[in-house]
Write an enzyme that holds these catalytic residues in place. Structure first.
Site, PDB file in Angstrom:
ATOM      1  N   SER A 119       0.656  -1.239  -0.045  1.00 49.95           N
ATOM      2  CA  SER A 119      -0.021   0.030  -0.323  1.00 49.95           C
ATOM      3  C   SER A 119       0.724   1.335   0.066  1.00 49.95           C
ATOM      4  CB  SER A 119      -1.098   0.094   1.249  1.00 49.95           C
ATOM      5  OG  SER A 119      -1.672  -1.084   1.178  1.00 49.95           O
ATOM      6  N   THR A 120       1.998   1.252   0.694  1.00 49.25           N
ATOM      7  CA  THR A 120       2.787   2.268   0.442  1.00 49.25           C
ATOM      8  C   THR A 120       4.216   2.130   0.104  1.00 49.25           C
ATOM      9  OG1 THR A 120       3.717   2.003   2.851  1.00 49.25           O
ATOM     10  CG2 THR A 120       1.602   3.337   2.385  1.00 49.25           C
TER      11      THR A 120
END
Length: 192
Positions: free
Chosen positions: A12-13
């Site tokens: 996600s990041t």
């Protein structure tokens, strides 16, 4: 059919690491791995789009878990349905789902049925909403724009002293409305 094992990994990041997922996918024989560092809530996931464009009948898509693949249950169902239509198998390691097995095929069938049910429910709700609006005297479709403001926007455009963005700001008439109006009267609009 020439079967190809294709992996998809996502975190996600940008500060998260893909290595654990990549190792798992390689252990399962993934020959190509599409990977991205992007939140699953983003609608446009370029690497997933590339994977979907790349897959062919007989291929196997491998993911570490279903949560890496879909943004939501609805999104996941749509992706599974798309893969079924393309005759592509899906393997999710965490959930131990393999659509080449009878249980996996059952899952595909259930997810496809749920997707169709959701589409039917949405269509029915839309029809009900339109009927209710008509019963209250409302009509569907685009709202009519203020004809006085539209004429003002056309005059400003014909004068050639303002950009389309400036005309929109001055009159409140959207660019698309101005384009349609010009087309209807046979004028060509230059984008700006």
């Amino acid at each position: 059919m020439n079967q190809q094992k294709i992996g998809y990994a996502r975190v996600s990041t940008t500060d998260q690491n893909l290595e654990r997922q990549l190792d798992m996918l390689r252990q399962q024989g993934a020959e190509i791995i599409f990977q991205e560092k992007l939140t699953g809530t983003k609608r446009d996931r370029p690497e997933l789009n590339k994977l979907l464009a790349h897959i062919a009948p007989g291929d196997v898509v491998i993911v570490e878990s279903l949560s890496r693949l879909g943004r939501s249950t609805k999104d996941l169902i749509e992706l599974v349905e798309l893969m079924r239509e393309k005759e592509v198998q899906l393997v999710s390691l965490k959930e131990q789902i393999d659509t080449s097995t009878p249980t996996g095929k059952l899952l595909f069938t259930l997810m496809s049925a749920l997707a169709q049910f959701e589409r039917d429910v949405i269509a029915e709700r839309t029809k009900e909403g339109l009927r209710a609006a008509r019963a209250r005297g409302r009509k569907g479709g685009r709202r009519r724009c203020d004809q006085h403001k539209l004429q003002q926007a056309l005059k400003l455009y014909e004068a050639g002293k303002h950009t389309l963005a400036e005309i929109e700001e001055l009159t409140g008439i959207k660019k698309a409305t101005l384009y349609r109006a010009c087309k209807n009267i046979g004028k060509h609009v230059l984008s700006s």
